[in-house]
Design an enzyme around this catalytic site. Sequence first.
Site, mmCIF file in Angstrom:
data_model
loop_
_atom_site.group_PDB
_atom_site.id
_atom_site.type_symbol
_atom_site.label_atom_id
_atom_site.label_comp_id
_atom_site.label_asym_id
_atom_site.label_seq_id
_atom_site.Cartn_x
_atom_site.Cartn_y
_atom_site.Cartn_z
ATOM 1 N NE ARG A 1 20.880 48.884 70.081
ATOM 2 C CZ ARG A 1 21.158 47.404 70.143
ATOM 3 N NH1 ARG A 1 22.114 46.809 69.705
ATOM 4 N NH2 ARG A 1 19.975 46.974 70.359
ATOM 5 C CG HIS B 1 23.298 53.803 72.186
ATOM 6 N ND1 HIS B 1 24.341 52.856 72.411
ATOM 7 C CD2 HIS B 1 23.268 54.475 70.955
ATOM 8 C CE1 HIS B 1 25.196 53.047 71.036
ATOM 9 N NE2 HIS B 1 24.460 53.917 70.423
ATOM 10 C CG ASP C 1 31.196 51.640 70.043
ATOM 11 O OD1 ASP C 1 31.420 52.309 70.920
ATOM 12 O OD2 ASP C 1 30.375 51.029 69.333
ATOM 13 C CE LYS D 1 30.390 49.345 66.812
ATOM 14 N NZ LYS D 1 29.524 48.721 67.762
ATOM 15 N NE ARG E 1 26.716 47.672 64.681
ATOM 16 C CZ ARG E 1 26.677 46.597 65.034
ATOM 17 N NH1 ARG E 1 26.253 45.553 64.322
ATOM 18 N NH2 ARG E 1 26.953 46.697 66.395
ATOM 19 C CG ASP F 1 29.408 48.547 74.022
ATOM 20 O OD1 ASP F 1 29.039 49.690 74.005
ATOM 21 O OD2 ASP F 1 29.649 47.967 72.925
ATOM 22 N N GLY G 1 26.691 40.179 70.275
ATOM 23 C CA GLY G 1 28.186 40.103 70.698
ATOM 24 C C GLY G 1 29.097 40.325 69.652
ATOM 25 N N GLY G 2 28.736 40.984 68.692
ATOM 26 C CA GLY G 2 29.778 41.118 67.247
ATOM 27 C C GLY G 2 30.617 42.269 67.691
HETATM 28 C C1 R5P Z 1 26.366 50.243 69.420
HETATM 29 O O1 R5P Z 1 27.146 51.352 69.498
HETATM 30 C C2 R5P Z 1 26.272 49.828 71.003
HETATM 31 O O2 R5P Z 1 27.050 50.610 71.868
HETATM 32 C C3 R5P Z 1 26.736 48.381 71.106
HETATM 33 O O3 R5P Z 1 28.267 48.399 70.965
HETATM 34 C C4 R5P Z 1 26.063 47.453 70.215
HETATM 35 O O4 R5P Z 1 24.624 47.651 70.255
HETATM 36 C C5 R5P Z 1 26.540 46.151 70.461
HETATM 37 O O5 R5P Z 1 25.799 45.372 69.604
HETATM 38 P P1 R5P Z 1 26.450 43.868 69.170
HETATM 39 O O6 R5P Z 1 26.483 43.167 70.540
HETATM 40 O O7 R5P Z 1 25.150 43.123 68.228
HETATM 41 O O8 R5P Z 1 27.445 44.099 68.272
#
Ligand code: R5P
Length: 296
Positions: free
Chosen positions: A95, A129, A169, A192, A194, A219, A225-226
């Site tokens: 990532r 990713h 996202d 999304k 962040r 995803d 899980g956010g």
């Molecule tokens: C980021 O863009 C990835 O594709 C996932 O959406 C992200 O890593 C998920 O992380 P979390 O579960 O902490 O939101």
Amino acid sequence: MAQKVLLAGPASKEVGESIAKKLGLPLLPYEIKVFPDGETRFRFDETVSGKSVFVVQSTYPPPDHNLFQLLLASHHLSQEGAKVHAIIPYLAYARQEKEFMPGEVVSLGVVSHLLRSAGVSRVTTVDIHSADGLSLFAIPIYSVSAIPTLVEYVRKNFKLNRPAVVAPDFGASKRSEAFASLLQAMFVQLSKKRDKVTGQVKVESSKLDVEGRDVLIVDDIISTGGTVRAAAVILREAGASRIIAVCSHPLLVGDAAEKLASAGIKEIIGTNTVPSKVIKVDVTEPIAAHLRTLAD
Ligand code: R5P
């Protein structure tokens, strides 16, 4: 053609053994000791000179520990004259494939450099990713897709009512769109945001036609899980019926699974690229299928 053997790394014993079985390859035996301070000692008895070795080691948490074990084994084997192909089902640091904020370290570039320096000549991973990350590697790298296998699982195990597949996202678009198309389901794109400092996630969408539908949020990674939780909240508000979370890499750190359950997510479907309670799909067949296509 060089003789092939497979090393099922300490973080991927079962996955490695399963790939070896599927390819009919012998396992390379090794001794391992992890000292109380966390350092690892490997010892290899067998000679590997002139052989091709698949080193299977996923780099799920703790990523640095698992990555370093991969580097230790790869370095030794390449120094002994083997050709090392690293199979990394979950590629840590994928990532951070670019500098999102000025001054950030491009961690995936460092991982790529370390693997090459340790004598790895080829890498196979699963659902990296971002495809942009592939360009950071100066050695051949291939990302196997777990999507067809995940779709097959959903098809076999769920009776879905007017399904919609949701990308939480823009980074998830291609993967989720492929999932929707294989499942022949409607595709929904969310957006999304962040906070780059706090990590807080906000998911938005202008118009959502999910009333009464069964929804699958797809995803690559579920970590805290956010992201999936925020998506589930707005899907629920828009009248979605059953909400299912699907991912390739179910890291599910801390209380992520509980967080998703409390957001009304009925089921989490993940693969065995990382150890988890939500493994429903085995990626060893698609990995083995890719390895069979390689000349050596
Ligand atoms: C980021 O863009 C990835 O594709 C996932 O959406 C992200 O890593 C998920 O992380 P979390 O579960 O902490 O939101």
